[in-house]
Design an enzyme around this catalytic site. Structure first.
Site, PDB file in Angstrom:
ATOM      1  CB  CYS A 379      -0.974  -0.046   1.169  1.00  0.00           C
ATOM      2  SG  CYS A 379      -2.364   1.118   1.001  1.00  0.00           S
ATOM      3  CG  HIS A 515      -3.541  -3.885   2.710  1.00  0.00           C
ATOM      4  ND1 HIS A 515      -2.702  -3.416   3.695  1.00  0.00           N
ATOM      5  CD2 HIS A 515      -4.115  -2.786   2.145  1.00  0.00           C
ATOM      6  CE1 HIS A 515      -2.772  -2.090   3.736  1.00  0.00           C
ATOM      7  NE2 HIS A 515      -3.623  -1.689   2.800  1.00  0.00           N
ATOM      8  CD  GLU A 517      -1.483  -6.592   4.972  1.00  0.00           C
ATOM      9  OE1 GLU A 517      -1.802  -5.459   5.382  1.00  0.00           O
ATOM     10  OE2 GLU A 517      -0.948  -6.787   3.860  1.00  0.00           O
TER      11      GLU A 517
END
EC number: 6.3.4.2
Length: 545
Positions: A379, A515, A517
């Site tokens: 990001c 993102h 994750e």
């Protein structure tokens, strides 16, 4: 299909681990072949966590359908296969907002709007909606029993037990059983008082999860059972443990899943926890270790980067490496210089908002690029990598983002002014737009560039990853940056937005606007994090030579 509800509450103190306990139980029930989901009910008045400070609340977890939710939903997705959605998390603020909107619309036909029945009914409706289509739904009530904020939620679940039937509802209460060194024993009185508090509002717990720094002895569990009116086999000891991935096996070994399945009259096979046993084995038997520096703005509270930290650990599992994470304040890089980045095997810059510390992140990206240190930008981490490359390689002196310097000469990152909402309607936004609920958020399709490093890692042409941002690469300046050597490795579905960039002449330099994750799990990992940790190990070996 009849849905069964497990309501999870906490007592004595906060931060007992209700979310982890609920997720671990859900993992066992899922391993028994049941269709399971989990909900989190937060008693704060914010509509959602989207505009809350990461240093107060921790990270904002983004679901596939674009909801900005509590970080506990990240735990849920890492423990079970079911994907969370906006139905899995709501707050007091959301409930009041919905009820007040209906009142203004005249839906209540002039009735006096009260906590009971209007607020509690709205809570029950959302719980039932969230549990539709599942065998079991675990509902975690945020906060601690006794808090004023939690009372409407507790009253709502008390009513649900009456309306749905006790044969389809179960109350599981987490409580603290402290050990007093001076007395040389654990103390059960706090648990008794916590249960008494629950009883005062009409809730009799069916299962007690006793949190302690050690195993609660059988005689103390029997004492708790007697004074709290709970069967002995339903008093579970949950001690502090070195890995959260051991908790499913720990709960199963005490028969918690058998007790619950019998309570709900569910006929299902024994749980096969071999996948979790494999995760625990990989975690306990690494072949080496690497040190990865995470340069961020909110490092004072590691929970602000909870999913990133977990995803790095998952990447370590896939490479049989222990990942030591060094949290570095980006302002320290600004004041102390890149010396704080020495002795790292890789550098990661996560997402963030605001100008504070951005120049330190740009310095970190520069250090990684010039010294061939593996780099993963997420990001804002992609945006600072782009700004650094534009300034120092593409000849765009002073390149910046309009988020930080609105009138800069080279705005390589800029605000997207036109968006489409979930209904396909075009929304126009500017710097004066509300902060809450005004981002490009949720799962978005990304087309990977053939021959790129990320295309090789993913093994797919098209991927879906989750976003949460307002600013994007400015396409007006993209050709000049590409000409200097930066490769666009991924584009949005309409081929208009840059999603991934990489440096072909660097051992491992990848930055993405999304993102990754949020979709990493301990059992499956994630291609980017697995590749990043592998690159860190390779860099370490090169340094040794």
């Amino acid at each position: 299909m009849t849905t069964n509800y497990i309501f999870v509450t906490g007592g004595v103190v906060s931060s007992l681990g209700k979310g982890i306990a609920a997720a671990s139980l859900a993992a066992i029930l899922e391993a028994r072949g049941l269709n399971v989901t989990i909900m989190k009910l937060d008693p704060y008045i914010n509509v959602d966590p989207g505009t809350m400070s990461p240093t107060q609340h921790g990270e904002v977890f983004v679901t596939e359908d674009g909801a900005e939710t509590d970080l506990d939903l990240g735990h849920y997705e890492r423990f079970i296969r079911t994907k969370m959605s906006r139905r899995n998390n709501f707050t007091t603020g959301r409930i009041y907002s919905d009820v007040l909107r209906k009142e203004r619309r005249g839906d209540y036909l002039g009735a006096t709007i009260q906590v009971i029945p209007h607020i509690t009914n709205a809570i029950k409706e959302r719980i039932i909606e969230g549990g539709e289509g599942h065998d079991v739904v675990l509902v975690e009530i945020g906060g601690t029993v006794g808090d004023i904020e939690s009372l409407p939620f507790l009253e709502a679940i008390r009513q649900m037990a009456v309306q749905v039937g006790r044969e389809h509802t179960l109350f599981m209460h987490l409580t603290l059983v402290p050990y007093l060194a001076a007395a040389g024993e654990v103390k059960t009185k706090p648990t008794q008082h916590s249960v008494k508090e629950l009883l005062s509002i009409g809730i009799q717990p069916d299962v007690l999860i006793c949190r302690s720094d050690r195993t609660v002895p059988a005689n103390e569990r029997a004492k708790i059972a007697l004074f709290c009116n709970v069967p002995e086999k339903a008093v579970i000891s949950l001690k502090d443990i070195d890995s959260i991935y051991k908790i499913p096996s720990l709960l199963k070994s005490q028969g918690l899943d058998d007790y619950i399945c019998k309570r709900f009259s569910l006929n299902c096979p024994e749980a096969n926890l071999s996948e979790w046993e494999q995760v625990v084995y990989e975690e306990a038997n690494p072949g080496g270790e690497v040190t990865i520096g995470m340069v961020g703005k909110y490092v004072a509270l590691p929970d602000a980067y909870k999913s990133v930290i977990e995803a790095l650990k998952h990447g370590g599992l896939k490479n049989r490496l222990t990942v030591n994470i060094k949290l570095i304040d980006s302002q320290d890089v600004e004041t102390r210089g890149v010396e704080v980045l020495k002795d790292l095997d890789a550098i990661l810059i996560p997402g963030g908002f605001g100008y504070r510390g951005v120049e330190g992140k740009i310095m970190a990206a520069n250090y990684a690029r010039e010294n061939n240190v593996p780099y993963l930008g997420i990001c804002l981490g992609m945006q600072v990598a782009l700004m650094e490359f534009a300034r120092n390689v593409a000849g765009m002196e002073g390149a910046n983002s309009t988020e930080f310097v609105p009138d800069c000469k080279y705005p390589v990152v800029a605000l997207i002014t036109e968006w489409r909402d979930e209904n396909g309607n075009v929304e126009v936004r500017d710097e004066a737009s509300d902060l809450g609920g005004t981002m490009r958020v949720g799962g978005q399709q990304c087309h990977l560039t053939e021959g790129s490093l990320v295309r090789q890692m993913y093994g797919e042409q098209t991927i879906i990853e989750r976003h949460r941002h307002r600013y994007e690469v400015n396409n007006m300046l993209l050709k000049q940056i590409e000409a200097a050597g930066l490769r666009v490795a991924g584009l949005s579905a309409d081929r208009k937005l840059v999603e991934i960039v990489e440096l072909p002449d660097h051992p491992w330099f990848v930055a993405c606007q999304f993102h990754p994750e949020f979709t990493s799990t301990p059992r499956d990992g994630h291609p980017l994090f697995a590749g990043f940790v592998k690159a860190a190990g390779a860099y370490q070996k090169r340094q040794v030579k």
